[in-house]
Design an enzyme around this catalytic site. Structure first.
Site, PDB file in Angstrom:
ATOM      1  N   TYR A  17      14.476  -8.165 -15.508  1.00 27.86           N
ATOM      2  CA  TYR A  17      13.299  -7.508 -16.082  1.00 27.86           C
ATOM      3  C   TYR A  17      13.535  -7.139 -17.550  1.00 27.86           C
ATOM      4  O   TYR A  17      13.224  -6.032 -17.988  1.00 27.86           O
ATOM      5  CB  TYR A  17      12.927  -6.263 -15.271  1.00 27.86           C
ATOM      6  CG  TYR A  17      12.873  -6.500 -13.791  1.00 27.86           C
ATOM      7  CD1 TYR A  17      11.889  -7.318 -13.229  1.00 27.86           C
ATOM      8  CD2 TYR A  17      13.822  -5.944 -12.934  1.00 27.86           C
ATOM      9  CE1 TYR A  17      11.852  -7.565 -11.872  1.00 27.86           C
ATOM     10  CE2 TYR A  17      13.788  -6.195 -11.569  1.00 27.86           C
ATOM     11  CZ  TYR A  17      12.800  -7.005 -11.044  1.00 27.86           C
ATOM     12  OH  TYR A  17      12.770  -7.257  -9.708  1.00 27.86           O
ATOM     13  N   TYR A 144       6.266  -3.777  -2.315  1.00 23.87           N
ATOM     14  CA  TYR A 144       7.136  -4.700  -3.051  1.00 23.87           C
ATOM     15  C   TYR A 144       8.066  -5.365  -2.040  1.00 23.87           C
ATOM     16  O   TYR A 144       8.730  -4.689  -1.249  1.00 23.87           O
ATOM     17  CB  TYR A 144       7.954  -3.953  -4.110  1.00 23.87           C
ATOM     18  CG  TYR A 144       8.995  -4.827  -4.770  1.00 23.87           C
ATOM     19  CD1 TYR A 144       8.669  -5.671  -5.824  1.00 23.87           C
ATOM     20  CD2 TYR A 144      10.319  -4.811  -4.331  1.00 23.87           C
ATOM     21  CE1 TYR A 144       9.620  -6.488  -6.422  1.00 23.87           C
ATOM     22  CE2 TYR A 144      11.278  -5.621  -4.921  1.00 23.87           C
ATOM     23  CZ  TYR A 144      10.929  -6.453  -5.958  1.00 23.87           C
ATOM     24  OH  TYR A 144      11.874  -7.258  -6.535  1.00 23.87           O
ATOM     25  N   ASP A 245      10.031  -5.013   6.519  1.00 20.15           N
ATOM     26  CA  ASP A 245      10.964  -5.265   5.432  1.00 20.15           C
ATOM     27  C   ASP A 245      11.818  -4.015   5.243  1.00 20.15           C
ATOM     28  O   ASP A 245      11.409  -3.056   4.617  1.00 20.15           O
ATOM     29  CB  ASP A 245      10.170  -5.601   4.156  1.00 20.15           C
ATOM     30  CG  ASP A 245      11.046  -5.765   2.928  1.00 20.15           C
ATOM     31  OD1 ASP A 245      12.255  -5.505   3.017  1.00 20.15           O
ATOM     32  OD2 ASP A 245      10.505  -6.139   1.868  1.00 20.15           O
ATOM     33  N   LYS A 274      20.560  -5.977   1.078  1.00 23.56           N
ATOM     34  CA  LYS A 274      21.130  -4.940   0.209  1.00 23.56           C
ATOM     35  C   LYS A 274      22.421  -4.324   0.763  1.00 23.56           C
ATOM     36  O   LYS A 274      23.495  -4.839   0.541  1.00 23.56           O
ATOM     37  CB  LYS A 274      20.090  -3.868  -0.099  1.00 23.56           C
ATOM     38  CG  LYS A 274      19.020  -4.319  -1.098  1.00 23.56           C
ATOM     39  CD  LYS A 274      18.202  -3.152  -1.605  1.00 23.56           C
ATOM     40  CE  LYS A 274      17.086  -3.574  -2.553  1.00 23.56           C
ATOM     41  NZ  LYS A 274      17.546  -4.061  -3.845  1.00 23.56           N
TER      42      LYS A 274
END
Length: 428
Positions: A17, A144, A245, A274
Site C-alpha cells: 500500500y 475485507y 473468514d 496469519k
C-alpha cells in the site's frame, strides 16, 4: 544495513500500500525477540501489531524455532500433488480436532487471500456439481477478505483499498453492515437489509461470506453475536453455504479460539491463516464440510481444481503444529483475558477525548476511532520515536499485540497512543 541499502530500498522496493514516488519511510528491523523489534540504530521498539495479527507468541519463540530447525534437517519443501508427508498429516489432524466436527476436509494453501479464493471456488464448483451455475456471493459492507481478485470482489466496494478495481471485479451482493455492537443491545433492524437480499436472490447465491464478529481493516467494527446467529439461520433456511473468514481472528485473538464461537454457530467452510504458524512463515487453510467436499468430488470433473506450488509446505506445517501445541496449553486464554482487561482500563478513559469518536475492545484487540484522519507520515515517525510500533489507517489507531506482551509493555503502547491523541500535528 548501510546507507546505500536504505537508499536502495527507498528507490527500488515496493512496500505494501505504498507509492514508489513518495513512499512512507520504512524503518529497518535487524532482529526481533519477544515483543520487541530492534532497529538498525540499536533502538528496541514494542510491536503493537503482531506483524499484522500473526506473531501471537512473540518473535523468536524457542519452540517454534526448534520445530523449523528439526523439519529443515529433513526437507524444506516437497510438492503436495501425489505426495504427502508427516507434518501435513499431523497439522490437518490438529486443525480437525480444533474446529467443529462438521469441518473435516482440509485444503492447505500459502496465504489468507488464497484461502478465501479457494473457499469461493469450492462453492462455485459445488453448485456446478449440482447442475447449477451460481456465481453470486452475499456479504456485508465494511468487510475485507484480501487483495486477490475474488477476495476483493467480496470486500466492501466503496469502503476499502480496492475501489479502483471495481469495474474489473465480479459483481456481488452487499447488505448493510450491522450497527448493533458487540457489547450493546441487539437491534433486529440490522437484519432487514441482509434478509431482503437473500430472499430475493436465494436461487442465484453460491454462498455467504463473513468475517465473524470482528470486521478487520474494513473499519475494525465488532458486531453483535446475535447477528451472526440470525445470518446462519437464514443461510440454513435457503440451503446456502456460509464461509467464515477467520484469517485475522482465528487462534484466540478475540478471547475465543475462533470468533464464531461467540455466537455458537458453525460455518460450512472456514478460512484460516496469519497466526496459524505463530507468524513465522506463511501458511493458510480452508476447511470444508464432508458434504461440500464429496459433492465436488462426485462431479464430472471428479476433483477440486486448485493446487498451489507451496501447498502443504513441510516447514510451514511443522511450525504450525508447534504453534497449535503451544495454544493447547491454554495459556493464551489467560494472556488474552489480561490484555483485554488492561485495554479496558487504559483505553476506555480516552472516550472523552475531543479527537475520539469511539473505543472498541475485544480480546487482544484495541481500537480507537478518531474524528480526524491520521497523518500517516507524521504519526508513524512519532510512534517509533516514542518506542512503539503501531500502524494506523484512515481514522483508526488500533493495536493487536502478541499475547505474550507484559503489562508494562502494553501500558507503554496505550500511553503513547494517548500522547499521539494530544498532538494535533499528527492529524489531518
Amino acid at each position: 544495513m548501510s546507507q546505500s541499502d536504505t537508499f536502495f530500498d527507498y528507490k527500488h522496493i515496493w512496500h505494501p500500500y505504498a507509492s514508489m514516488i513518495n513512499p512512507v519511510p520504512c524503518y529497518t528491523v535487524i532482529s526481533a525477540k519477544g515483543v520487541y523489534l530492534k532497529l538498525k540504530n540499536g533502538k528496541n521498539i514494542i510491536d503493537g501489531m503482531s506483524s499484522w495479527w500473526s506473531v501471537i507468541h512473540g518473535y523468536n519463540h524457542p519452540i517454534l524455532n526448534k520445530a523449523l530447525k528439526k523439519q529443515i534437517r529433513k526437507m524444506s519443501h516437497v510438492m503436495f500433488g501425489g505426495i504427502t508427508h508427516p507434518s501435513a498429516i499431523a497439522l490437518c489432524r490438529k486443525l480437525i480436532s480444533l474446529t467443529p466436527e462438521k469441518l473435516d476436509c482440509v485444503f492447505l494453501s500459502d496465504s489468507g487471500s488464497v484461502a478465501v479464493e479457494v473457499a469461493m471456488k469450492m462453492l462455485i464448483q459445488y453448485w456446478q456439481s449440482l447442475g447449477q451455475k451460481r456465481k453470486l456471493f452475499l456479504t456485508i459492507r465494511n468487510g475485507y477478505h484480501g487483495d486477490t481478485f475474488a477476495a476483493m470482489s467480496v470486500s466492501d466496494p466503496e469502503n476499502s483499498f480496492h475501489k479502483i478495481y471495481n469495474n474489473l471485479l465480479p459483481t456481488n451482493l452487499f447488505a448493510d453492515a450491522p450497527i448493533s455492537s458487540f457489547y450493546k443491545d441487539w437491534d433486529a433492524n440490522d437484519l432487514i437489509s441482509f434478509q431482503k437480499i437473500i430472499e430475493e436472490n436465494s436461487s442465484k447465491i453460491a454462498g455467504v461470506i463473513l468475517e465473524p464478529i470482528v470486521q478487520g481493516v474494513g473499519g475494525m467494527n465488532f458486531y453483535h453475536p446475535t447477528y451472526l446467529k440470525k445470518i446462519k439461520i437464514l443461510c440454513d433456511h435457503y440451503s446456502i453455504p456460509i464461509i467464515f473468514d477467520e484469517i485475522a481472528t482465528g487462534f484466540g485473538r478475540t478471547g475465543k479460539i475462533f470468533a464464531f464461537e461467540h455466537a455458537n454457530v458453525i460455518p460450512d467452510i472456514l478460512c484460516l491463516g496469519k497466526s496459524m504458524t505463530g507468524g513465522t512463515i506463511t501458511l493458510a487453510a480452508t476447511l470444508a464440510s464432508r458434504h461440500i467436499a464429496d459433492t465436488i468430488s462426485n462431479s464430472k470433473t471428479g476433483c477440486f481444481m486448485h493446487g498451489p506450488t507451496y501447498m502443504g509446505n513441510p516447514l510451514a506445517c511443522a511450525v504450525a503444529n508447534a504453534n497449535i501445541k503451544i495454544l493447547k496449553t491454554n495459556q493464551w486464554k489467560t494472556q488474552v483475558s489480561n490484555i483485554e482487561k488492561q485495554l479496558f482500563k487504559n483505553l476506555l478513559p480516552l472516550i472523552d477525548h475531543p479527537y475520539v469518536i469511539d473505543i472498541r475492545i475485544l480480546g487482544a484487540i484495541g481500537v480507537i476511532e478518531c474524528s480526524r484522519l491520521v497523518n500517516m507520515f507524521s504519526i508513524q515517525k512519532f510512534f517509533v520515536e516514542n518506542g512503539v510500533w503501531i500502524r494506523p489507517f484512515k481514522k483508526l489507531i488500533y493495536i493487536v499485540p502478541p499475547y505474550t506482551i507484559s503489562s508494562h509493555a502494553l501500558k507503554k503502547l496505550t500511553n503513547v497512543i494517548t500522547m499521539a491523541l494530544n498532538n494535533t500535528k499528527l492529524f489531518m
